[in-house]
Design a protein around this motif. Structure first.
Motif, PDB file in Angstrom:
ATOM      1  N   LEU A 165      -4.688  -8.264  -2.018  1.00  9.78           N
ATOM      2  CA  LEU A 165      -3.660  -8.205  -3.052  1.00  9.78           C
ATOM      3  C   LEU A 165      -3.022  -9.564  -3.310  1.00  9.78           C
ATOM      4  O   LEU A 165      -2.663  -9.890  -4.445  1.00  9.78           O
ATOM      5  N   ARG A 166      -2.888 -10.375  -2.269  1.00  8.21           N
ATOM      6  CA  ARG A 166      -2.261 -11.684  -2.425  1.00  8.21           C
ATOM      7  C   ARG A 166      -3.065 -12.590  -3.351  1.00  8.21           C
ATOM      8  O   ARG A 166      -2.506 -13.481  -3.998  1.00  8.21           O
TER       9      ARG A 166
ATOM     10  N   LEU B  90      -2.544  -5.681   6.066  1.00  4.47           N
ATOM     11  CA  LEU B  90      -3.809  -6.418   6.071  1.00  4.47           C
ATOM     12  C   LEU B  90      -4.413  -6.473   4.677  1.00  4.47           C
ATOM     13  O   LEU B  90      -4.924  -7.526   4.252  1.00  4.47           O
ATOM     14  N   PHE B  91      -4.351  -5.359   3.939  1.00  2.05           N
ATOM     15  CA  PHE B  91      -4.885  -5.343   2.576  1.00  2.05           C
ATOM     16  C   PHE B  91      -4.115  -6.302   1.674  1.00  2.05           C
ATOM     17  O   PHE B  91      -4.717  -7.015   0.864  1.00  2.05           O
TER      18      PHE B  91
ATOM     19  N   MET C  54       4.028  -9.277   2.139  1.00  6.63           N
ATOM     20  CA  MET C  54       3.087  -8.570   3.010  1.00  6.63           C
ATOM     21  C   MET C  54       3.802  -7.497   3.826  1.00  6.63           C
ATOM     22  O   MET C  54       3.332  -6.354   3.931  1.00  6.63           O
ATOM     23  N   LEU C  55       4.970  -7.836   4.383  1.00  9.19           N
ATOM     24  CA  LEU C  55       5.709  -6.873   5.192  1.00  9.19           C
ATOM     25  C   LEU C  55       6.257  -5.734   4.343  1.00  9.19           C
ATOM     26  O   LEU C  55       6.273  -4.574   4.782  1.00  9.19           O
ATOM     27  N   VAL C  56       6.709  -6.036   3.125  1.00  9.84           N
ATOM     28  CA  VAL C  56       7.227  -4.984   2.241  1.00  9.84           C
ATOM     29  C   VAL C  56       6.108  -4.025   1.853  1.00  9.84           C
ATOM     30  O   VAL C  56       6.285  -2.799   1.860  1.00  9.84           O
ATOM     31  N   PHE C  57       4.935  -4.575   1.511  1.00 12.63           N
ATOM     32  CA  PHE C  57       3.805  -3.706   1.150  1.00 12.63           C
ATOM     33  C   PHE C  57       3.379  -2.867   2.349  1.00 12.63           C
ATOM     34  O   PHE C  57       3.072  -1.677   2.214  1.00 12.63           O
ATOM     35  N   GLY C  58       3.373  -3.490   3.546  1.00 11.16           N
ATOM     36  CA  GLY C  58       3.033  -2.735   4.747  1.00 11.16           C
ATOM     37  C   GLY C  58       4.031  -1.631   5.038  1.00 11.16           C
ATOM     38  O   GLY C  58       3.661  -0.530   5.456  1.00 11.16           O
TER      39      GLY C  58
END
Length: 268
Positions: free
Chosen positions: A28-29, A22-23, A165-169
């Motif tokens: 971050l994006r 979510l962040f 997003m998925l990698v950061f999550g």
């Protein structure tokens, strides 16, 4: 305290990973286009916000974090006997095995905590799993390509922002898992991340960005250097004495000369 240790191993990574994704999506994006400096600043800012929120909710005092009963006590014990040599024993050993009838015989028992053994097993499992994911699966190939050639990956029909997003999550989820595992070994308090933050930065600098094998080798090297440095309680004054050099009173009182290697181990 609510679910217990073993359910937390699953729940904490899921919750922290969801918050991390979510962040990345919301904050971050928006700064990816400005480079790594902007990304570093916004994540540092988030860490300060989280620290203040944790202190407001749970306070500044350390929380009691007991490992489950199966992880309490030593995983194994090494016994160094002056006559019989080194021996290995699972779990704890009776007190009489750590002492000798003859006081002149030296016996040293070194128990290894079960929590640290479990931490090592999980860390190696995480390392192998991430390595296999990145090098042996289609998902890993897409992730690596998205890091170096995002335009080409997007032209092939992949959603690059969603990949990021998925990698950061996933990275946040691994951090949540590490928090559960290390909570009983390290002091569980609001600033507990600061104790390993500097080491993490050094590992990244030494290994380079996006190098999993480099990060592994750098972390092992730094850990070995710190461990050996702590074990050697020597200073320049000790070395001079062993070499037969007599120091003057002014030199012997110098703090830098009397500073031992174990005292400066964290800076190494």
């Amino acid at each position: 305290q609510l679910t217990g240790f073993w359910p937390a191993l699953v729940l904490a990574p899921l919750i922290v990973g969801g918050l991390g994704a979510l962040f990345e999506r919301v904050c971050l994006r928006q700064v990816h286009k400005f480079g790594h400096v902007a990304e570093l600043l916004i994540t540092f800012g988030l860490s300060y916000v989280i620290l203040e929120l944790v202190q407001l909710i749970w306070g500044r005092l350390a929380l009691e974090f007991r490992p489950p009963e199966v992880l309490q006590g030593p995983a194994f014990t090494l016994i160094n006997h002056a006559i019989n040599g080194l021996s290995f024993h699972w779990g704890s050993v009776p007190a009489d095995m750590c002492s000798a009838a003859d006081s002149a015989i030296r016996v040293v028992c070194s128990p290894f905590p079960a929590t640290r053994a479990f931490m090592m097993v999980v860390a190696l499992t995480m390392l192998v799993s991430v390595w296999l994911l990145l090098t042996r699966t289609r998902i890993g190939l897409v992730i690596q390509a998205a890091l170096t050639h995002p335009d080409a990956v997007e032209s092939l029909g992949h959603n690059v922002p969603r990949i990021f997003m998925l990698v950061f999550g996933a990275g946040a989820a691994l951090a949540g898992l590490a928090g559960v595992i290390g909570g009983s070994t390290y002091l569980t308090e609001p600033a507990m991340a600061a104790t390993v933050g500097s080491v993490i930065f050094v590992v990244v600098v030494v290994s380079g960005m996006a190098s999993l094998s480099g990060a592994f080798l750098a972390s092992v090297l730094i850990g070995v250097i710190q461990t050996f440095a702590v074990a050697f309680d020597y200073s320049l004054a000790t070395l001079a004495t062993q070499l037969g050099i007599t120091l003057s009173d002014a030199a012997a009182g110098n703090t830098l000369i009397k500073l031992t290697l174990s005292q400066v181990a964290p800076t190494l």
